[in-house]
Design a protein around this motif. Structure first.
Motif, PDB file in Angstrom:
ATOM      1  N   GLY A   1       0.809  -1.204   0.000  1.00  0.00           N
ATOM      2  CA  GLY A   1       0.000   0.000   0.000  1.00  0.00           C
ATOM      3  C   GLY A   1       0.850   1.266   0.000  1.00  0.00           C
ATOM      4  O   GLY A   1       2.082   1.229  -0.003  1.00  0.00           O
ATOM      5  N   LEU A   2       0.173   2.406   0.016  1.00  0.00           N
ATOM      6  CA  LEU A   2       0.833   3.714   0.019  1.00  0.00           C
ATOM      7  C   LEU A   2       0.918   4.248   1.442  1.00  0.00           C
ATOM      8  O   LEU A   2      -0.045   4.138   2.203  1.00  0.00           O
ATOM      9  CB  LEU A   2       0.065   4.697  -0.869  1.00  0.00           C
ATOM     10  N   PRO A   3       2.045   4.824   1.823  1.00  0.00           N
ATOM     11  CA  PRO A   3       2.174   5.326   3.203  1.00  0.00           C
ATOM     12  C   PRO A   3       1.417   6.629   3.408  1.00  0.00           C
ATOM     13  O   PRO A   3       1.217   7.411   2.485  1.00  0.00           O
ATOM     14  CB  PRO A   3       3.686   5.531   3.346  1.00  0.00           C
ATOM     15  N   LEU A   4       1.001   6.836   4.614  1.00  0.00           N
ATOM     16  CA  LEU A   4       0.412   8.100   5.041  1.00  0.00           C
ATOM     17  C   LEU A   4       1.325   8.743   6.074  1.00  0.00           C
ATOM     18  O   LEU A   4       1.937   8.056   6.892  1.00  0.00           O
ATOM     19  CB  LEU A   4      -0.981   7.881   5.647  1.00  0.00           C
ATOM     20  N   VAL A   5       1.409  10.058   6.032  1.00  0.00           N
ATOM     21  CA  VAL A   5       2.248  10.808   6.965  1.00  0.00           C
ATOM     22  C   VAL A   5       1.412  11.178   8.189  1.00  0.00           C
ATOM     23  O   VAL A   5       0.309  11.719   8.063  1.00  0.00           O
ATOM     24  CB  VAL A   5       2.824  12.070   6.299  1.00  0.00           C
ATOM     25  N   ILE A   6       1.943  10.890   9.360  1.00  0.00           N
ATOM     26  CA  ILE A   6       1.288  11.223  10.624  1.00  0.00           C
ATOM     27  C   ILE A   6       2.114  12.295  11.325  1.00  0.00           C
ATOM     28  O   ILE A   6       3.332  12.157  11.466  1.00  0.00           O
ATOM     29  CB  ILE A   6       1.150   9.977  11.523  1.00  0.00           C
ATOM     30  N   ARG A   7       1.464  13.351  11.753  1.00  0.00           N
ATOM     31  CA  ARG A   7       2.138  14.442  12.442  1.00  0.00           C
ATOM     32  C   ARG A   7       1.242  14.933  13.579  1.00  0.00           C
ATOM     33  O   ARG A   7       0.039  14.659  13.604  1.00  0.00           O
ATOM     34  CB  ARG A   7       2.431  15.584  11.472  1.00  0.00           C
ATOM     35  N   PRO A   8       1.787  15.670  14.546  1.00  0.00           N
ATOM     36  CA  PRO A   8       0.955  16.131  15.674  1.00  0.00           C
ATOM     37  C   PRO A   8      -0.141  17.076  15.196  1.00  0.00           C
ATOM     38  O   PRO A   8       0.050  17.878  14.285  1.00  0.00           O
ATOM     39  CB  PRO A   8       1.959  16.832  16.587  1.00  0.00           C
ATOM     40  N   THR A   9      -1.288  16.958  15.810  1.00  0.00           N
ATOM     41  CA  THR A   9      -2.457  17.699  15.350  1.00  0.00           C
ATOM     42  C   THR A   9      -2.350  19.179  15.689  1.00  0.00           C
ATOM     43  O   THR A   9      -1.670  19.581  16.642  1.00  0.00           O
ATOM     44  CB  THR A   9      -3.726  17.115  15.978  1.00  0.00           C
ATOM     45  N   SER A  10      -3.025  19.966  14.881  1.00  0.00           N
ATOM     46  CA  SER A  10      -3.181  21.405  15.143  1.00  0.00           C
ATOM     47  C   SER A  10      -4.648  21.785  15.072  1.00  0.00           C
ATOM     48  O   SER A  10      -5.004  22.867  14.621  1.00  0.00           O
ATOM     49  CB  SER A  10      -2.375  22.220  14.121  1.00  0.00           C
ATOM     50  N   CYS A  11      -5.511  20.858  15.497  1.00  0.00           N
ATOM     51  CA  CYS A  11      -6.959  21.083  15.441  1.00  0.00           C
ATOM     52  C   CYS A  11      -7.329  22.276  16.318  1.00  0.00           C
ATOM     53  O   CYS A  11      -6.945  22.364  17.497  1.00  0.00           O
ATOM     54  CB  CYS A  11      -7.686  19.821  15.905  1.00  0.00           C
ATOM     55  N   TRP A  12      -8.104  23.198  15.769  1.00  0.00           N
ATOM     56  CA  TRP A  12      -8.447  24.435  16.478  1.00  0.00           C
ATOM     57  C   TRP A  12      -9.429  24.195  17.626  1.00  0.00           C
ATOM     58  O   TRP A  12      -9.572  25.044  18.519  1.00  0.00           O
ATOM     59  CB  TRP A  12      -9.049  25.447  15.504  1.00  0.00           C
ATOM     60  N   GLN A  13     -10.100  23.030  17.626  1.00  0.00           N
ATOM     61  CA  GLN A  13     -11.065  22.775  18.697  1.00  0.00           C
ATOM     62  C   GLN A  13     -10.392  22.351  20.001  1.00  0.00           C
ATOM     63  O   GLN A  13     -11.045  22.328  21.046  1.00  0.00           O
ATOM     64  CB  GLN A  13     -12.040  21.684  18.254  1.00  0.00           C
ATOM     65  N   LEU A  14      -9.118  22.016  19.971  1.00  0.00           N
ATOM     66  CA  LEU A  14      -8.411  21.618  21.176  1.00  0.00           C
ATOM     67  C   LEU A  14      -7.865  22.842  21.906  1.00  0.00           C
ATOM     68  O   LEU A  14      -7.601  23.890  21.306  1.00  0.00           O
ATOM     69  CB  LEU A  14      -7.267  20.665  20.835  1.00  0.00           C
ATOM     70  N   ASP A  15      -7.662  22.676  23.189  1.00  0.00           N
ATOM     71  CA  ASP A  15      -7.076  23.739  24.004  1.00  0.00           C
ATOM     72  C   ASP A  15      -5.605  23.907  23.637  1.00  0.00           C
ATOM     73  O   ASP A  15      -4.924  22.951  23.250  1.00  0.00           O
ATOM     74  CB  ASP A  15      -7.224  23.379  25.480  1.00  0.00           C
ATOM     75  N   TRP A  16      -5.092  25.131  23.779  1.00  0.00           N
ATOM     76  CA  TRP A  16      -3.713  25.397  23.390  1.00  0.00           C
ATOM     77  C   TRP A  16      -2.730  24.601  24.233  1.00  0.00           C
ATOM     78  O   TRP A  16      -1.730  24.084  23.732  1.00  0.00           O
ATOM     79  CB  TRP A  16      -3.435  26.895  23.509  1.00  0.00           C
ATOM     80  N   ASP A  17      -2.989  24.477  25.512  1.00  0.00           N
ATOM     81  CA  ASP A  17      -2.103  23.697  26.383  1.00  0.00           C
ATOM     82  C   ASP A  17      -2.100  22.221  25.977  1.00  0.00           C
ATOM     83  O   ASP A  17      -1.053  21.562  26.000  1.00  0.00           O
ATOM     84  CB  ASP A  17      -2.532  23.841  27.838  1.00  0.00           C
ATOM     85  N   GLU A  18      -3.243  21.726  25.586  1.00  0.00           N
ATOM     86  CA  GLU A  18      -3.321  20.327  25.156  1.00  0.00           C
ATOM     87  C   GLU A  18      -2.567  20.122  23.843  1.00  0.00           C
ATOM     88  O   GLU A  18      -1.903  19.102  23.654  1.00  0.00           O
ATOM     89  CB  GLU A  18      -4.782  19.910  25.005  1.00  0.00           C
ATOM     90  N   ILE A  19      -2.673  21.077  22.937  1.00  0.00           N
ATOM     91  CA  ILE A  19      -1.935  20.971  21.671  1.00  0.00           C
ATOM     92  C   ILE A  19      -0.429  20.977  21.923  1.00  0.00           C
ATOM     93  O   ILE A  19       0.320  20.186  21.339  1.00  0.00           O
ATOM     94  CB  ILE A  19      -2.342  22.131  20.737  1.00  0.00           C
TER      95      ILE A  19
END
Length: 546
Positions: free
Chosen positions: A336-354
């Motif tokens: 199969g084809l690889p997918l890149v995983i990186r830390p999230t930057s979802c805006w719905q999360l708290d800044w400290d949690e990010i």
């Protein structure tokens, strides 16, 4: 399965349809003679069930056209006449249950005669089947016979060679004896029931008995479910062998050996290596009824399909189950084809949690990179899923703050592939030819995929833009007429936007006002329309006075 996946699956199946055109039918003869049958019965029946689950559910080209199963116990029994394997799981499982019900005690004599009869009866049955049945998927008029036994494989093979010497084996392509070795030596329990030991005369005549135009092989496997299952999965490989699959072309060598001369200029041609290819796994596309098996990573939609009923779909959950050493993972088990995983930057999360999540992700990447580890992860079943099918992946570290997610092969999808390590050095003349050829290639210390061009842009342009050559003969005049009409429409449209601008009025008396010169422009100066209207009213008054 989405529309995109279905179209991709159909294209893959059509590409595979050109292969598997010479698959032979199969005959399985099970030596169920006591006392060995009591030790191997459960292992063999479980391996047969696992194999039938896979073989009967495979989509695409037919890999196993026909199958017949016979058993040698107190007598010769044909448990399954020739049937098609695909879509016939119920009948195949009934045959396995009949194998389990065979007696596990007793003593059988004249086993060699029963084996000969089983082979000849199977060939006659196959001949009659092919004469009275017309199947489009069966393109091969030959059959392969496989004998599963716990007896001595060498003695059994010699006995079959001797007994079948004068028989008509035209339709027999191959005879394979699979010796299932047991952990416990059972020959001492009942020596009277062992196969007759051939005499010294039989050993002397062994070379003369190799008269068959049929390939006869002996294979020894362990007495485990996995080993027997892999031996049966060999049937799912492409068995054509009519010609090679691949030509690997190297640059012309400066030495004479290995290069094919070019008849045009009598110069050495490329070094051609003729190769065969073999599958390492069964593609998950071949199991359309099981969407969860071998989840693909070709796109985000394949990995995490959208939920039409609930837009607030929870993220995919992967459970880390094991740490693997990088040098212990073979690339052939990744697909199969690889997918890149990186830390999230979802805006719905708290800044400290990010920020905390970013630090933990960085620590994982650093640990895997410094220790040269991989992570084996498994997909968790969704709450509404009742299939119970898992998917496994490998997480690989990179130089940047990211991980690569690659699907990994599992037992059910794996096909047997014997890759023996090479212990001998190649001949000197072949080594010199290859080295001279490879020395002419350009060497790059770092691979850059941006330097590779597949001609895809030009191909898509040719497909997306119709050419004049592709138009019908009578369509040129119509196209030219349509072009002239388009030009006239364009001219009218541009004229409708033309506006007039005039020079400013002078302070001379009205009777000496010169007629202003009109200048056409596609743009309208500010206030020009009002000025042009005032000039026309003034000019009209002058005409009335005269």
């Amino acid at each position: 399965m989405s529309v995109r996946n279905r179209s991709c699956s159909s294209s893959i199946l059509q590409a595979c349809s050109s292969s598997f055109t010479r698959q032979p039918s199969r005959v399985l003869i099970v030596d169920a003679s006591p006392p060995w049958w009591s030790e191997i019965c459960s292992v063999l029946c479980q391996a047969l069930e696992n194999f039938f689950f896979i073989a009967s559910s495979l989509a695409g080209p037919v890999r196993l056209p026909l199958l017949s199963i016979s058993a040698i116990s107190a007598q010769l029994e044909c448990l399954l006449p020739f049937v098609q394997v695909k879509g016939n799981l119920t009948r195949l499982l009934c045959c396995v249950e009949e194998l389990r019900s065979l007696p596990q005690e007793g003593c059988i004599r004249q086993r060699g005669a029963l084996l000969k009869q089983a082979v000849l009866d199977s060939l006659q049955q196959f001949k009659q089947y092919m004469c009275h049945t017309a199947l489009g998927d069966i393109n091969s008029n030959c059959v392969e016979v496989t004998v599963l036994t716990c007896q001595s494989g060498h003695m059994l093979l010699r006995q079959l060679e001797k007994d079948l010497k004068s028989s008509d084996l035209t339709s027999l392509r191959r005879l394979l004896v699979i010796h299932i070795s047991l952990q416990q030596n059972l020959s001492d329990q009942s020596p009277t029931c062992s196969l007759e030991t051939p005499s010294s005369e039989d050993h002397n005549d062994h070379e003369e008995s190799l008269m068959l135009g049929t390939e006869m092989d002996l294979q020894q496997v362990e007495g485990t479910v996995l080993a027997v299952e892999n031996a049966l999965k060999m049937w799912l490989h492409e068995q054509g062998g009519d010609r090679e699959h691949l030509h690997l072309l190297l640059p012309p060598s400066l030495t004479v050996q290995g290069s094919t001369p070019n008849p045009a200029n009598n110069k050495p041609g490329p070094v051609c290596l003729k190769c065969d290819m073999q599958e390492r796994l069964l593609s998950p596309v071949l199991f359309p009824s099981t969407a969860d098996v071998g989840v693909k990573t070709e796109s985000m939609q394949d990995f995490q399909p959208p939920n039409k009923t609930n837009q607030n779909l929870s993220p995919k959950r992967l459970q880390v189950v094991k740490v693997l050493h990088a040098d212990g993972v073979c690339q052939s088990v990744l697909y199969g084809l690889p997918l890149v995983i990186r830390p999230t930057s979802c805006w719905q999360l708290d800044w400290d949690e990010i920020e905390s999540n970013h630090q933990m992700f960085h620590a994982v990447c650093h640990t895997l990179e410094t220790r040269d580890w991989f992570l084996l992860v498994r997909s968790e079943l969704s709450s509404g899923s009742g299939s119970g099918v898992f998917s496994y992946y490998i997480l690989q570290s990179t130089d940047s703050l990211s991980l690569l997610l690659k699907p990994v092969l599992t037992r059910e999808l794996m096909l047997p592939c014997t890759l023996l390590p090479s212990t001998e050095e190649p001949p000197l003349h072949a080594l010199a030819t290859v080295e001279s050829s490879l020395e002419q290639l350009e060497r790059d210390p770092v691979f850059n995929p941006l330097c590779l061009d597949t001609n895809l842009y030009l191909h898509l342009r040719m497909r997306g833009l119709p050419t004049r050559a592709s138009q019908p003969a009578g369509g040129h005049r119509e196209s030219e007429k349509g072009e002239r009409e388009n030009e006239r429409d364009t001219a009218r449209h541009s004229q409708s936007r033309v506006r007039a601008t005039v020079a400013p009025l002078s302070s001379t008396p009205p009777n000496k006002i010169p007629r202003p010169s009109l200048t056409l422009s596609h743009s309208r100066p500010r206030g020009s329309a009002h000025f042009f209207q005032d000039y026309e009213e003034e000019d009209l008054l002058m005409v009335q006075r005269k």
